[in-house]
Design a protein around this motif. Structure first.
Motif, mmCIF file in Angstrom:
data_model
loop_
_atom_site.group_PDB
_atom_site.id
_atom_site.type_symbol
_atom_site.label_atom_id
_atom_site.label_comp_id
_atom_site.label_asym_id
_atom_site.label_seq_id
_atom_site.Cartn_x
_atom_site.Cartn_y
_atom_site.Cartn_z
ATOM 1 N N HIS A 1 0.785 -1.101 0.123
ATOM 2 C CA HIS A 1 -0.090 -0.048 -0.050
ATOM 3 C C HIS A 1 0.779 1.184 -0.142
ATOM 4 O O HIS A 1 0.462 2.231 0.451
ATOM 5 C CB HIS A 1 -0.885 -0.043 0.958
ATOM 6 N N GLN B 1 1.881 3.364 -2.274
ATOM 7 C CA GLN B 1 0.981 4.696 -2.999
ATOM 8 C C GLN B 1 -0.005 5.155 -2.192
ATOM 9 O O GLN B 1 -0.044 6.406 -2.116
ATOM 10 C CB GLN B 1 0.285 3.700 -4.157
ATOM 11 N N LEU B 2 -0.776 4.350 -1.549
ATOM 12 C CA LEU B 2 -1.810 5.142 -0.714
ATOM 13 C C LEU B 2 -1.170 5.655 0.664
ATOM 14 O O LEU B 2 -1.730 6.658 0.537
ATOM 15 C CB LEU B 2 -2.910 3.754 -0.167
ATOM 16 N N GLU C 1 0.176 8.936 -0.727
ATOM 17 C CA GLU C 1 -0.968 9.587 -1.015
ATOM 18 C C GLU C 1 -1.425 10.420 0.194
ATOM 19 O O GLU C 1 -1.810 11.419 0.283
ATOM 20 C CB GLU C 1 -2.057 8.875 -1.521
ATOM 21 N N MET C 2 -1.666 9.550 1.273
ATOM 22 C CA MET C 2 -2.169 9.996 2.663
ATOM 23 C C MET C 2 -1.492 10.951 3.212
ATOM 24 O O MET C 2 -1.986 11.986 3.740
ATOM 25 C CB MET C 2 -2.551 8.691 3.668
ATOM 26 N N ARG D 1 -1.772 14.332 1.438
ATOM 27 C CA ARG D 1 -3.048 14.791 1.782
ATOM 28 C C ARG D 1 -2.882 15.345 3.075
ATOM 29 O O ARG D 1 -3.513 16.497 3.386
ATOM 30 C CB ARG D 1 -4.057 13.324 1.631
ATOM 31 N N LEU E 1 -13.125 7.249 8.931
ATOM 32 C CA LEU E 1 -12.576 6.095 8.044
ATOM 33 C C LEU E 1 -12.608 4.731 8.637
ATOM 34 O O LEU E 1 -12.585 3.792 8.042
ATOM 35 C CB LEU E 1 -11.125 6.507 7.700
ATOM 36 N N VAL E 2 -12.208 4.859 9.917
ATOM 37 C CA VAL E 2 -12.213 3.258 10.499
ATOM 38 C C VAL E 2 -13.299 2.699 10.623
ATOM 39 O O VAL E 2 -13.545 1.418 10.468
ATOM 40 C CB VAL E 2 -11.445 3.774 12.087
ATOM 41 N N GLN F 1 -16.371 3.322 8.697
ATOM 42 C CA GLN F 1 -17.016 3.426 7.450
ATOM 43 C C GLN F 1 -16.313 2.708 6.389
ATOM 44 O O GLN F 1 -16.964 2.653 5.196
ATOM 45 C CB GLN F 1 -17.678 4.710 7.316
ATOM 46 N N VAL F 2 -15.123 2.701 6.337
ATOM 47 C CA VAL F 2 -14.390 2.404 4.962
ATOM 48 C C VAL F 2 -13.694 1.074 5.291
ATOM 49 O O VAL F 2 -13.026 1.124 6.256
ATOM 50 C CB VAL F 2 -13.459 3.351 4.550
ATOM 51 N N ILE F 3 -13.710 0.329 4.216
ATOM 52 C CA ILE F 3 -12.926 -1.039 4.239
ATOM 53 C C ILE F 3 -11.468 -0.672 3.954
ATOM 54 O O ILE F 3 -11.346 -0.631 2.634
ATOM 55 C CB ILE F 3 -13.433 -2.026 3.497
ATOM 56 N N PHE F 4 -10.599 -0.383 4.734
ATOM 57 C CA PHE F 4 -9.105 -0.144 4.337
ATOM 58 C C PHE F 4 -8.105 -0.641 5.129
ATOM 59 O O PHE F 4 -8.674 -0.738 6.479
ATOM 60 C CB PHE F 4 -9.112 1.202 3.438
#
Lengths: 277, 602
Positions: free
Chosen positions: A23, A25-26, A29-30, A33, A113-114, A116-119
């Motif tokens: 991950h 790239q992510l 990117e974070m 951001r 994020l924790v 509601q998002v799957i990551f």
């Protein structure tokens, strides 16, 4: 016996490295951001990421080197000037303390994020470390320029800096993991950290030499894990030689230990994040 | 037989509730429990097969979102297992991962990365998303300038861009406009066809109908019903609409409340020998005003048989002679308070008053005329202001009776023990038959809708051709004399879109004419809506019928009291007759003439 099995421990290590490379790239990117988000809509924008530490460094140098006129250096024992001494301890600590104060709140700040998002949420504490590292590198660059300007040459030991930065990075990731996961359950943690960061600078040998501390108080320096960070950096950036090998050994063990324990603690506590946030 | 895409077995989820944050730390240090447990989901089992589109419906707080978060692994189950075969993509909340400061393009890139997308295909996916969301130039503006609907478009576009195998969508699309909603639905159906499954949560039953083939009805943290979407949605709507209507109509409210507190629900005597007790507030005229926690209910029959009533959801059997009526009465969730398992009890519209418990005294005792019962339970409440008492259902008089004198005493620091000893009459078979009749009569509304039929050329029909005139004939019956009655019909297309509406108190010139109401109705009446000019397009229509005490839009709607309502009572199919493309009239804004024929008693 399985607790002591080194292969199992190595696997946990490899797992995290694998996760971060997959991950990457992510993660970047974070981190990007985070920088743009904090200063977006401001005139000087991302300049402030280095503006803050630069101003602080300037103030300390002015107070201690210009106002108090503390003078050391010029001898074989203490080769460079006081400003270099001060900065070589201050720079790594400022980077570390930024990680500490950010790490304690990173999961809470990203609660949506924790929940509601799957990551992979393992990334969240790491992104703060990357941002702090950026500051560290810029500050180190400034220091190098300063040393070049005053000393007209760099000690050969400066080549060791990448190793130190790598060790410190592992330590910071570990600390970030521990603080971020414990901080979810114990929300007062970030205030403890803030207070510690404020006084931390004075209970480690940044502004003074360890020998200047009265012997009965000197143990404080040795029980503060961050003193070892400062000593290692001073060895390279200021003294240009390794004064005590055992300091380096302690530092390396602390960093690797924090990294390993941090990841384990995070893994264990993260399953319950959704319930508490 | 292929293996299920998602299999859920005995899934339960409890939330820990701490009254203050320091309790959590003290608990961690001392190891002693200092929290309550709220069981958001209790013992759920079901599976989702390949290509299944499942819609989850249920009132607020029934556990829908918790279930979704468990499936997506944003929460971990307290017990039970979830097996998922496939990659899930979820849209659980609106714009949770959109950065308001950045523009649409960078948000797309960031979110795709976060969903684990391969960086190489991001550019092509981004193009897809831009095309699908139709945000136009807005895609280059910061997301903070977007409207809620545009936010939803972008979130949905990103979530579905990666062609997930299992798509999970929580109630969020409803903010989009109708055009986008339709587009999104098509996309979800297509994704499910190429992928594996779709899980969709919505309060809008018509959306679930359009999109899903299976519906799961959650209530109070357990599965109330699971089955084909039409059947389950119909039942849900009937239940829900009735409840909502009862609470919205001022004319209904007072009356309903009084009826509810004293009433004996139909079906109370359906299983022979079964006895019913209930826990209610001491003031018999009132609803619960507090939240109660009840546990440890014990029964003692004739001083020689002790029965412990389980707090869990269960069914009666020989080994289990007693249970709580969890679905029919006001019982709430399973809970853990002060370290003890209990169940919530509080006011809940639409259900029988009080917390009911059922027990079977055994065949032998049924031969006697009465039975001696001692009942006790432990209770705790939020404000400690309301006392609880026990009542029993007396089948000889078909009414609730206070169970002797109820004694309350403290039990430990948090609990109060309520107990009562009383003699409960046992009914004979004849008495029970009589009681059933009494209940059935009482349960009947003042006016009942008996039948809805479609007539074409004076013959009953279900299928009518385009442009062919037809009648909708509604038969109502007044069980008691009513001063005024008015019948309303509503036509919906099978996809849920509204088409036509008319009240019998409305003349063909579209004017509300209360003098057209039916007055002093006693017995049966037949109301015919004559569609002399049939402008309905081909398709399947559902007929909803309601009967109220008059219809006067300016003065008493929705205050009027509704006697009866039937959702989807009849259906009407219009067959295609003309080959050329017809104009779709959509909503019919016209009125048809109405005939009323009073048949009277008998």
């Amino acid at each position: 016996m399985s607790r002591l099995n080194p292969i199992k421990h190595f696997l946990a290590f490899r797992e995290l490295v694998g996760l971060l490379t997959r991950h990457r790239q992510l993660t970047f990117e974070m981190a990007k951001r985070e920088i743009t988000e904090r200063y977006s809509g401001q005139v000087f924008g991302a300049f402030w990421t280095i503006g803050h530490p630069l101003c602080l460094m300037g103030v300390y140098v002015f107070i201690f080197a210009v106002v108090f006129k503390i003078k050391i250096g010029g001898t074989l024992e203490l080769p460079l000037d006081y400003t270099t001494y001060l900065l070589s301890g201050l720079i790594p600590w400022m980077c570390f303390q930024e990680t500490l104060s950010k790490g304690a709140g990173v999961i809470i700040a990203n609660a949506n994020l924790v929940k509601q998002v799957i990551f992979p949420i393992e990334i969240l504490p790491v992104k703060g470390v990357i941002v702090s590292l950026l500051n560290l590198l810029i500050s180190l660059l400034i220091l190098i320029i300063y040393v070049l300007a005053t000393n007209h040459s760099l000690p050969a030991m400066y080549l060791m800096v990448p190793i130190l930065v790598l060790l410190q990075t592992l330590g910071m990731i570990g600390a970030s993991y521990i603080l971020s996961s414990v901080g979810v359950y114990f929300r007062d943690l970030k205030d403890f950290i803030q207070v510690f960061c404020m006084i931390g600078m004075y209970i480690m040998p940044i502004f003074y030499l360890p020998s200047q501390v009265p012997a009965i108080f000197r143990f404080v320096l040795y029980i503060n894990p961050f003193s070892y960070l400062v000593w290692c950096y001073q060895d390279i950036l200021y003294f240009g030689r390794i004064q005590h090998w055992w300091v380096w050994a302690v530092f390396a063990i602390l960093c690797l230990g924090a990294f390993y324990v941090g990841y384990r603690v995070f893994r264990k506590l993260k399953t319950m994040f959704g319930n508490v946030l | 037989m292929t293996e299920p895409v998602i299999e859920i077995k005995n899934l339960s989820k409890a939330y820990q509730i701490y009254s203050k944050p320091s309790d959590m730390i003290i608990e961690m240090i001392t190891g002693r429990t200092r929290h309550d447990l709220y069981w958001a989901l209790k013992d759920i089992s079901f599976s989702i097969k390949e290509k299944q589109r499942i819609g989850i419906i249920g009132p607020n707080g029934s556990g829908k979102s918790t279930l979704l978060k468990l499936i997506t692994e944003n929460l971990t189950p307290t017990s039970g297992t979830i097996t998922v075969n496939g990659k899930i993509s979820a849209m659980l909340a609106l714009a949770s991962s959109l950065n308001p400061e950045e523009d649409g393009i960078s948000n797309i890139r960031f979110n795709l990365l976060m969903n684990g997308c391969n960086p190489k295909i991001i550019p092509s996916l981004t193009e897809d998303i831009i095309e699908f969301t139709e945000l136009g130039p807005f895609i280059y503006s910061p997301v903070k300038t977007y409207s809620t609907g545009m936010n939803a478009r972008l979130s949905f576009g990103i979530t579905t861009a990666m062609k997930p195998e299992i798509l999970v969508v929580d109630e969020i699309l409803s903010v989009g406009d109708g055009y986008f909603m339709g587009k999104a639905m098509n996309r979800m159906i297509k994704l499910c066809d190429t992928g594996k499954a779709l899980i969709f949560v919505s309060h809008s039953v018509s959306d679930v109908r359009k999109l899903c083939d299976t519906a799961l009805w959650l209530e109070n943290g357990s599965v109330r019903k699971l089955g084909p979407v039409e059947k389950i949605c119909g039942e849900y709507e009937e239940d829900y609409t009735k409840k909502r209507d009862a609470s919205e109509r001022i004319g209904n409210r007072e009356k309903q409340k009084n009826i509810r507190i004293g009433s004996v629900a139909p079906g109370s005597f359906d299983s022979p020998g079964l006895q019913r007790l209930r826990i209610v507030p001491e003031d018999s005229e009132k609803e619960f005003s507090d939240i109660h926690y009840i546990r440890n209910i014990q029964l003692d029959l004739d001083d020689n048989e002790q029965i412990k009533v389980p707090m869990e959801f269960c069914t009666l059997s020989v080994e289990q002679p007693s249970c709580l009526d969890v679905l029919g009465s006001e019982w709430g969730r399973f809970y853990n308070r002060h370290g003890a398992d209990c169940r919530l009890l509080f006011a809940n519209t639409g259900k029988s008053h009080g917390g009911h418990l059922l027990f079977h005294p055994g065949e032998k005792r049924l031969e006697n005329k009465e039975i001696k019962v001692s009942c006790s339970f432990l209770a705790s409440s939020h404000s400690d202001t309301e006392k609880l008492v026990i009542e029993y259902l007396d089948c000889t008089t078909v009414s609730w009776q206070r169970a002797g004198e109820c004694i309350s005493e403290r039990h430990g620091t948090h609990w109060e023990r309520v107990s009562a000893s009383f003699a409960m009459p046992l009914a004979t078979a004849e008495q029970i038959e009589l009681a059933k009749e009494v209940i059935a009569m009482r349960a009947k509304p003042d006016v009942e809708i008996i039948d809805v039929a479609i007539y074409s050329d004076d013959e009953q029909a279900v299928v009518v051709k385009e442009r062919q005139p037809f009648d909708i004939r509604v038969t109502i019956r007044a069980n008691r004399l009513v001063e005024r009655a008015d019948v309303t019909i509503c036509l919906y297309k099978s996809d849920g879109t509204y088409v036509f509406w008319q009240s019998s108190g409305m003349n063909p010139d579209n004017i509300y004419d209360t003098s057209q109401n039916i007055f002093n109705l006693e017995g049966t009446a037949e109301i015919t809506f004559r569609f002399e000019q049939n402008l309905l397009n081909e398709g399947k229509y559902e007929i909803h019928v309601a009967c109220a005490n008059g219809f006067d839009i300016t003065y008493n709607n929705p205050q009027s009291e509704q006697y009866d309502i039937k959702i989807g009572f009849g259906s009407l199919v219009i067959l295609k007759e003309f080959s050329e493309q017809n104009m779709d009239f959509g909503q019919l804004n016209m009125r048809v003439p109405v005939d009323v024929y009073i048949i009277g008693k008998g």
